[in-house]
Scaffold this active site. Structure first.
Site, PDB file in Angstrom:
ATOM      1  N   ARG A  54       0.440  12.935   3.554  1.00  0.00           N
ATOM      2  CA  ARG A  54       1.563  13.224   4.447  1.00  0.00           C
ATOM      3  C   ARG A  54       2.897  12.663   3.943  1.00  0.00           C
ATOM      4  O   ARG A  54       3.906  13.371   3.907  1.00  0.00           O
ATOM      5  CB  ARG A  54       1.308  12.615   5.842  1.00  0.00           C
ATOM      6  CG  ARG A  54       0.456  13.451   6.740  1.00  0.00           C
ATOM      7  CD  ARG A  54      -0.410  12.571   7.586  1.00  0.00           C
ATOM      8  NE  ARG A  54      -1.402  11.936   6.726  1.00  0.00           N
ATOM      9  CZ  ARG A  54      -2.572  12.498   6.409  1.00  0.00           C
ATOM     10  NH1 ARG A  54      -2.897  13.646   6.938  1.00  0.00           N
ATOM     11  NH2 ARG A  54      -3.423  11.923   5.580  1.00  0.00           N
ATOM     12  N   THR A  55       2.907  11.390   3.597  1.00  0.00           N
ATOM     13  CA  THR A  55       4.196  10.738   3.330  1.00  0.00           C
ATOM     14  C   THR A  55       4.850  11.338   2.091  1.00  0.00           C
ATOM     15  O   THR A  55       6.021  11.729   2.107  1.00  0.00           O
ATOM     16  CB  THR A  55       4.002   9.224   3.167  1.00  0.00           C
ATOM     17  OG1 THR A  55       3.216   8.758   4.258  1.00  0.00           O
ATOM     18  CG2 THR A  55       5.326   8.495   3.157  1.00  0.00           C
ATOM     19  N   LYS A  84       0.933   0.210 -18.971  1.00  0.00           N
ATOM     20  CA  LYS A  84       1.199  -0.452 -20.268  1.00  0.00           C
ATOM     21  C   LYS A  84       1.763  -1.852 -20.063  1.00  0.00           C
ATOM     22  O   LYS A  84       2.100  -2.539 -21.026  1.00  0.00           O
ATOM     23  CB  LYS A  84       2.203   0.375 -21.086  1.00  0.00           C
ATOM     24  CG  LYS A  84       1.783   1.800 -21.355  1.00  0.00           C
ATOM     25  CD  LYS A  84       2.914   2.544 -22.079  1.00  0.00           C
ATOM     26  CE  LYS A  84       2.789   4.033 -21.890  1.00  0.00           C
ATOM     27  NZ  LYS A  84       4.044   4.723 -22.217  1.00  0.00           N
ATOM     28  N   ARG A 105       5.710   3.908  -2.636  1.00  0.00           N
ATOM     29  CA  ARG A 105       4.529   3.342  -1.953  1.00  0.00           C
ATOM     30  C   ARG A 105       3.828   2.447  -2.960  1.00  0.00           C
ATOM     31  O   ARG A 105       3.580   2.854  -4.102  1.00  0.00           O
ATOM     32  CB  ARG A 105       3.585   4.442  -1.467  1.00  0.00           C
ATOM     33  CG  ARG A 105       2.267   3.871  -0.948  1.00  0.00           C
ATOM     34  CD  ARG A 105       1.406   4.886  -0.257  1.00  0.00           C
ATOM     35  NE  ARG A 105       1.961   5.243   1.045  1.00  0.00           N
ATOM     36  CZ  ARG A 105       1.338   6.032   1.929  1.00  0.00           C
ATOM     37  NH1 ARG A 105       0.151   6.540   1.630  1.00  0.00           N
ATOM     38  NH2 ARG A 105       1.902   6.309   3.084  1.00  0.00           N
ATOM     39  N   HIS A 133       5.458   0.365   7.147  1.00  0.00           N
ATOM     40  CA  HIS A 133       5.596   1.786   6.830  1.00  0.00           C
ATOM     41  C   HIS A 133       6.661   2.342   7.785  1.00  0.00           C
ATOM     42  O   HIS A 133       6.359   3.044   8.745  1.00  0.00           O
ATOM     43  CB  HIS A 133       4.243   2.474   7.037  1.00  0.00           C
ATOM     44  CG  HIS A 133       4.128   3.856   6.476  1.00  0.00           C
ATOM     45  ND1 HIS A 133       5.207   4.597   6.049  1.00  0.00           N
ATOM     46  CD2 HIS A 133       3.038   4.643   6.293  1.00  0.00           C
ATOM     47  CE1 HIS A 133       4.779   5.773   5.611  1.00  0.00           C
ATOM     48  NE2 HIS A 133       3.468   5.830   5.752  1.00  0.00           N
TER      49      HIS A 133
HETATM   50  N1   CP Z   1       0.341   8.445   7.604  1.00  0.00           N
HETATM   51  C1   CP Z   1       0.336   8.311   6.266  1.00  0.00           C
HETATM   52  O1   CP Z   1       0.983   7.419   5.700  1.00  0.00           O
HETATM   53  O2   CP Z   1      -0.421   9.242   5.634  1.00  0.00           O
HETATM   54  P1   CP Z   1      -0.583   9.351   4.049  1.00  0.00           P
HETATM   55  O3   CP Z   1      -1.326   8.115   3.593  1.00  0.00           O
HETATM   56  O4   CP Z   1      -1.375  10.612   3.837  1.00  0.00           O
HETATM   57  O5   CP Z   1       0.780   9.408   3.442  1.00  0.00           O
END
Ligand code: CP
Length: 306
Positions: A54-55, A84, A105, A133
């Site tokens: 999703r993100t 590396k 991320r 998040h």
């Molecule tokens: N909700 C969420 O962060 O989903 P993903 O891990 O698929 O990005």
């Protein structure tokens, strides 16, 4: 309101949230109209050291729908020069030169702050280990507003892996901007809400309880916020097995819930919401995921229009 880096939920106040949600609503119209070319000369980079559906894809779609270009790597731990031995800081210094905004991320709490300390473009935290998040929490809040019609006077139940659930931490922080919020934390014993989050809620005057009986708290809830037990963050399979499967939202739990309540989940799910629940109008989690596109379009716009 100016926005540059998006690192954590504590950086937002109510006025900023109102403004972001106004822009988000306008982004729904942009998508409906077939998109825009307003950022045709801009590049967004996604650097993902942990898996995502999703993100990453909603940020990439958001940039595409605003006319911009997207570069990046979905498995930066293996397919970038990190393997590396390059440091995160050096990677960010270099990628800053190729990008107008970087969405990152990472496995480590605080990684987005480290990136922001050396970046020459805005950094958006798309999840830092078991930390935060923030863009997820923004879309969660936007969804509550859209589905229930208010953000004050809410009774919210947070369920599941509250220790590792970074979306829960960020959502708790955002909720401190609103009045008369009560939170129930319903979690297996080994993944309770961290004391740092409780301390922040105490400082902000938010009331909460820790309650093991899901049926009891579901009966008064406006929002059931379910989360996955995050297998990848446990030190041993035994610890994971202790937490897994204790709280499942199924037809029985639906029976306890108010008719005007909703069920949210940041997704992905791994059995903690039964598929039989999906047809119930209170199951808002796929609508919630769609709202992620609009929120991320709004964040991109805010980062560029300072
Ligand atoms: N909700 C969420 O962060 O989903 P993903 O891990 O698929 O990005």
């Amino acid at each position: 309101m100016e926005l540059y880096h998006v690192l954590g939920a504590k950086q937002f106040n109510r006025k900023m949230l109102d403004e972001i949600f106004d822009i988000t609503r306008s982004m729904e119209d942009v998508v409906e109209a077939g998109g825009s070319d307003r950022y045709a000369n801009k590049v967004l980079t996604t650097l993902f050291f942990e898996p995502s559906t999703r993100t990453r894809l909603s940020f990439e779609s958001a940039m595409s729908r605003l006319g911009g270009k997207v570069i990046g790597t979905e498995n930066a731990a293996q397919f970038s020069s990190t393997i590396k031995g390059e440091t995160l800081e050096d990677t960010i210094r270099v990628v800053s030169a190729y990008s107008d905004v970087i969405v990152i991320r990472h496995t480590d709490i605080g990684a987005a702050e480290r990136a922001a300390a050396v970046a020459t473009v805005p950094i958006i935290n798309a999840g830092d280990g078991a930390g935060e998040h923030p863009s997820q929490a923004l879309l969660d809040l936007y969804t509550i507003q859209k589905e229930i019609g208010r953000l004050d006077d809410l009774n919210i139940v947070m369920i599941g892996d509250l220790a590792n659930g970074r979306t829960v931490h960020s959502l708790c922080y955002l909720l401190t901007n609103y009045h008369n919020i009560h939170i129930s934390f319903t979690a297996p014993e080994n993944v309770q809400i961290p004391s740092t989050v409780k301390k922040y809620l105490d400082e902000k005057g938010i009331t909460y309880v820790e309650e093991y009986d899901l049926a009891k708290v579901a009966a008064n809830a406006d929002v059931l916020y379910q989360t996955r037990i995050q297998k990848e963050r446990f030190m041993s399979l035994d610890e994971y097995e202790k937490a897994r499967g204790q709280y499942i939202i199924d037809r029985d739990i639906l029976g306890f819930m108010k008719q005007d309540s909703i069920i949210l989940h940041p997704l992905p799910r791994a059995g903690e919401i039964a598929v039989e629940v999906d047809q119930d109008p209170r199951a808002a989690y796929f609508r919630q995921a769609q709202n992620g596109l609009y929120i991320r379009m709004a964040l991109i716009q805010k980062c560029f229009n300072r």
